[in-house]
Design a protein around this motif. Sequence first.
Motif, mmCIF file in Angstrom:
data_model
loop_
_atom_site.group_PDB
_atom_site.id
_atom_site.type_symbol
_atom_site.label_atom_id
_atom_site.label_comp_id
_atom_site.label_asym_id
_atom_site.label_seq_id
_atom_site.Cartn_x
_atom_site.Cartn_y
_atom_site.Cartn_z
ATOM 1 N N SER A 12 -11.516 -9.588 15.879
ATOM 2 C CA SER A 12 -10.720 -10.745 16.285
ATOM 3 C C SER A 12 -11.306 -12.011 15.683
ATOM 4 C CB SER A 12 -10.723 -10.850 17.819
ATOM 5 O OG SER A 12 -9.947 -11.930 18.259
ATOM 6 N N TYR B 181 -5.935 -10.851 15.905
ATOM 7 C CA TYR B 181 -6.798 -9.731 16.223
ATOM 8 C C TYR B 181 -6.274 -8.466 15.562
ATOM 9 C CZ TYR B 181 -3.444 -8.514 19.950
ATOM 10 O OH TYR B 181 -2.311 -8.188 20.655
ATOM 11 N N GLY C 94 -2.681 -13.968 17.756
ATOM 12 C CA GLY C 94 -3.267 -14.445 18.989
ATOM 13 C C GLY C 94 -2.502 -15.659 19.476
ATOM 14 N N ASP C 95 -3.217 -16.609 20.037
ATOM 15 C CA ASP C 95 -2.562 -17.785 20.615
ATOM 16 C C ASP C 95 -2.283 -18.888 19.601
ATOM 17 O OD1 ASP C 95 -4.665 -17.196 23.432
ATOM 18 O OD2 ASP C 95 -2.514 -16.784 23.276
ATOM 19 N N TYR D 188 -7.049 -5.971 25.604
ATOM 20 C CA TYR D 188 -7.666 -6.362 24.348
ATOM 21 C C TYR D 188 -7.381 -7.801 23.977
ATOM 22 C CZ TYR D 188 -8.627 -1.488 24.249
ATOM 23 O OH TYR D 188 -9.084 -0.252 24.582
ATOM 24 N N LYS D 189 -6.827 -8.540 24.898
ATOM 25 C CA LYS D 189 -6.577 -9.949 24.669
ATOM 26 C C LYS D 189 -7.381 -10.734 25.687
ATOM 27 C CE LYS D 189 -2.714 -13.053 23.777
ATOM 28 N NZ LYS D 189 -3.227 -13.424 22.459
ATOM 29 N N GLN E 73 -7.856 -17.676 20.480
ATOM 30 C CA GLN E 73 -7.730 -16.533 19.583
ATOM 31 C C GLN E 73 -6.682 -16.795 18.501
ATOM 32 O OE1 GLN E 73 -6.220 -12.748 21.200
ATOM 33 N NE2 GLN E 73 -8.054 -11.791 20.348
ATOM 34 N N SER F 119 -2.498 -6.482 28.340
ATOM 35 C CA SER F 119 -3.389 -5.946 27.312
ATOM 36 C C SER F 119 -4.831 -6.249 27.659
ATOM 37 C CB SER F 119 -3.060 -6.559 25.949
ATOM 38 O OG SER F 119 -4.069 -6.216 25.009
ATOM 39 N N THR G 176 -8.758 -14.215 27.335
ATOM 40 C CA THR G 176 -8.474 -15.635 27.527
ATOM 41 C C THR G 176 -9.754 -16.310 27.992
ATOM 42 O OG1 THR G 176 -6.199 -15.145 28.181
ATOM 43 C CG2 THR G 176 -7.083 -17.294 28.798
#
Lengths: 113, 114
Positions: free
Chosen positions: B33, B48, B58-59, A99-100, B45, A97, A102
């Motif tokens: 987000s 989102y 997210g995470d 849109y993610k 995150q 993705s 890190t």
Amino acid sequence: TQLLEQSPQFLSIQEGENLTVYCNSSSVFSSLQWYRQEPGEGPVLLVTVVTGGEVKKLKRLTFQFGDARKDSSLHITAAQPGDTGLYLCAGAGRGGSNYKLTFGKGTLLTVNP
Amino acid sequence: EAQVTQNPRYLITVTGKKLTVTCSQNMNHEYMSWYRQDPGLGLRQIYYSMNVEVTDKGDVPEGYKVSRKEKRNFPLILESPSPNQTSLYFCASSLIGQLYNEQFFGPGTRLTVL
């Protein structure tokens, strides 16, 4: 497990010196972004690098994306006190993705006059 | 002026007292987000949203809820805050059509849970 490792974590230098900040990963990213964050504010995008081996310049800042798109570096020439801040790298494309993002933990740069 | 706004900027509360942190953007961005930033852990995150009524974890989503009823707003809800949710929170937004998800961040909300 931190997917993006930034080094050094802290850096204090004198005005006029050059420096390089590194962002490394064992993962491949579709793109990598660099942000700068000043105290009390949100991160602000500096640049996005996309192609392996790509080099982008923003005045005294030079950004490079590794050939394998797993690592990146930020080089600042003749640092100035206004460059002081937290520099963050962020990789996109993990898990398929874009849109993610890190984020790395950041490099806190202090440039002393 | 194009911007992401967050309210409140600072909040001190007690364990278990429900709270909401608002986030609003005026750039017609589809993607929004939430992140939390902690010393030694960086930005992580929470949730989102790709568009209205579309949200995903997210995470670190545990202990948080979000909603996206309007395109411009993306509130973060802590139903029963705990001290480990003391942190600096950032909302961000970006265009979906943009290939590389370059995000615009709000100014942050510093939350302390006693």
